[in-house]
Design a protein around this motif. Structure first.
Motif, short mmCIF file in Angstrom:
data_model
loop_
_atom_site.label_atom_id
_atom_site.label_comp_id
_atom_site.label_asym_id
_atom_site.label_seq_id
_atom_site.Cartn_x
_atom_site.Cartn_y
_atom_site.Cartn_z
N PRO A 133 0.79 -1.24 0.00
CA PRO A 133 0.00 0.00 0.00
C PRO A 133 0.81 1.29 0.00
N ALA A 169 2.90 3.53 2.78
CA ALA A 169 2.86 2.74 4.02
C ALA A 169 3.95 1.68 4.05
N GLY A 190 4.83 2.41 7.48
CA GLY A 190 3.74 1.70 8.14
C GLY A 190 4.03 0.25 8.44
N GLY A 191 3.15 -0.61 7.93
CA GLY A 191 3.15 -2.01 8.32
C GLY A 191 4.38 -2.81 7.96
N LEU A 234 -8.94 -3.11 4.65
CA LEU A 234 -7.64 -2.49 4.74
C LEU A 234 -6.58 -3.37 4.09
N ASP A 242 -1.36 -2.43 6.34
CA ASP A 242 -2.03 -1.42 7.16
C ASP A 242 -2.71 -2.07 8.36
N GLN A 243 -3.29 -3.26 8.16
CA GLN A 243 -3.89 -3.99 9.28
C GLN A 243 -2.85 -4.23 10.38
N PHE A 270 -0.09 -2.57 10.98
CA PHE A 270 0.33 -1.32 11.60
C PHE A 270 -0.69 -0.83 12.63
N TYR A 271 -1.97 -0.85 12.26
CA TYR A 271 -3.01 -0.39 13.18
C TYR A 271 -3.16 -1.33 14.37
#
Length: 545
Positions: free
Chosen positions: A246, A249, A253-254, A479, A483-484, A486-487
């Motif tokens: 993504p 990210a 991010g992830g 998502l 991203d999943q 990371f969140y």
């Protein structure tokens, strides 16, 4: 191209050489009985170059070579983020995680959990990691390795699968069960050399033959001109592969979650860094591994892009016949993961094919051997000695490690054929590790660097992380996978902080890690290497953004 007598000879020589070296370097010294440190940490004697090579050998296996080449076909160079961002992650691990682990003189990651939190959490994670290594990592590596060898050495109909499974297992067992980490690490030096050599042969052969005119430089220019869109590192939302990579990210991010968990807290990776002569030697090994990660895309991603170019050449212009039928399935979909085996069989001459198959087997066997040693280490040090035999002698400890590794290997061999029913084996790995890795990473990050983190907060956080991960995976959320992760990490850290603050009457937890600036001071060699890696990664992303 079929597997010829000369290929069989080359491959057989590799098998004999690896087993011979493994047994020789791990032989018992006269008058000395192997103890736990000898078997599980190679007597803490590994130099930096052996550590770096062993890290890459443990990391690169069938799912990377076959899977990332397939992703090179489907996605392009963007999949190389897993490699190039890993090089940056290794710097973080070497500077901030490794000094604490080595100062604590641990054998296993669960042992660190016990020292920082409590025995209950340590045992839970030890059992989890053993199950993960045996039923997910070990099983999938053996299955994908056997599948690749069946495709290359046979007809691809599965007739050689069971023989390949047994053969790969036997090679790994022949030296790793007896010799422990010393046998694994020292043979990894040869395995990595063979992997780089064999992978380079495939890449250069593909580049040379991607155009009728021939020539490696011509081939490189040709694939860049024809498939320029495959040389984009940061994908936008219009790209069909955005759900897997993504965009930005990937950098902020992830991807960090996946890499920090894998390189920092994965037993079969971190174990060889704990076996170094010293912290400085271990950190130099980390830097060496970082440089090796930068060149891995050349041998695992570029071949996939070459196959993409050949596959998509206008009908009648390609000099390779039958390529469309090879990759197109009956339902019209493309079998991307055939890219690497197909390239090998089409372009490699007798002898070279055997060499590259040996390189592929080296990647598989080294990963299998590493996982076996880690399963044995965790079970013996974190379950057998504390709960079954607290007074175990050196001989009993080493023998239990060998028995555990043998049972794990036999279990994985029996489980591997069941993966025939799994549509995407690589996704199978992600499904199981990605659901729990953010929570475990959150526990370690908070435990290492926030003194108020409590055992209760860590346990609540780990349990809650699975619930959060399941929720974020539902279709309603939609998502991207990274991203999943990371969140889930951020949410879990918040829960750990909340529980710790409301249940801890002290300013800091009694088992908090106390660090000083001196602990994180690194040598000039590490610093220079780290800066060079960071500059090279920045240049690569700037050029291929």
């Amino acid at each position: 191209m079929t597997f010829t007598t000369i290929d069989i000879i080359v491959f057989s020589l590799y098998c004999l050489l690896i087993v011979g070296i493994g047994l020789w370097v791990s032989r018992d010294k006269e008058g000395h009985q192997k103890n736990a440190e000898d078997y599980f940490l190679a007597g803490k004697s590994l130099p930096w170059w052996a550590i770096g090579a062993s890290l890459i050998a443990a990391n690169i296996s069938a799912e990377q070579i076959i899977g990332m080449s397939g992703s090179g076909f489907a996605v392009g160079l963007a999949i190389a983020s897993y490699e190039w961002m890993a090089a940056v992650t290794l710097i973080v691990v070497g500077k901030y995680f490794l000094p604490i682990f080595i100062e604590k003189e641990i054998f296993t990651i669960p042992e660190f959990v016990e020292k920082r939190f409590n025995t209950t959490l340590k045992t839970i994670l030890a059992v989890f990691w053993i199950a993960l290594f045996v039923f997910v990592n070990l099983t999938t590596v053996l299955y994908l390795g056997a599948l690749a060898l069946d495709t290359i050495m046979g007809t691809g109909d599965g007739s050689l699968m069971i023989y390949a499974l047994i053969g790969l297992s036997a090679i790994a067992a022949a030296y790793s069960l007896y010799g422990g980490l010393a046998a694994v690490a020292w043979t990894d030096v040869l395995q990595v050399g063979l992997l780089v050599l064999g992978g380079s042969v495939v890449t250069f052969a593909g580049l040379y033959n991607v155009t009728p005119e021939g020539g490696i430089i011509n081939g490189l220019v040709h694939i860049y001109e024809v498939a320029g869109d495959k040389f984009t590192m940061i994908l936008d939302k219009s790209n069909p592969e955005y759900k897997n990579l993504p965009g930005i990210a990937v950098l902020i991010g992830g991807m960090w979650v996946a890499n920090l968990y894998y390189w920092g807290f994965n037993q079969y990776i971190i174990q060889r860094t704990l076996a170094a002569k010293s912290l400085e030697e271990s950190q130099k090994g980390i830097i060496f591994a970082g440089f090796l990660k930068l060149i891995i895309p050349l041998i695992v991603v570029i071949p996939g892009i070459i196959v993409y170019v050949l596959y998509n050449q206008p009908e009648g212009t390609t000099h390779i016949t039958g390529i469309i039928d090879t990759f197109t399935q009956s339902d019209g979909s493309i079998k991307y993961d055939n890219a690497y085996p197909w390239l090998m069989k089409i372009f490699l001459s007798p002898g070279f094919l055997g060499l590259v198959v040996a390189a592929l087997a080296a990647a598989i066997v080294s990963s299998v051997a590493s996982m076996l040693n880690s399963v044995a280490t965790i079970f013996t040090m974190d379950i057998y000695i504390p709960y079954i035999n607290k007074e175990a002698t050196d001989k009993q400890t080493v023998n239990m490690g060998r028995i555990t590794a043998a049972i794990a290997l036999i279990t994985a061999v029996f489980m591997a054929p069941q993966l025939d029913n799994v549509p995407q084996v690589f996704q199978y790995i992600q499904e199981y590790t990605g659901m729990v890795s953010p929570g475990i990473l959150a526990v370690f990050l908070m435990g290492l660097f926030w003194k108020k983190t409590t055992s209760k907060g860590a346990i609540y956080g780990v349990l809650a992380s699975v619930v959060i991960a399941v929720f974020l995976k539902t279709p309603a959320v939609q998502l991207p996978f990274l991203d999943q992760m990371f969140y889930t990490l951020i949410s879990t850290m918040a829960i750990i902080a909340g529980v710790s603050l409301t249940t801890n009457p002290h300013d800091e937890d009694p088992k908090a890690i106390h660090t000083t600036a001196k602990l994180f001071k690194t040598s000039p060699a590490f610093n220079i290497g780290a800066y060079v890696i960071l500059v090279l990664v920045a240049v690569l992303y700037a050029v291929f953004w």
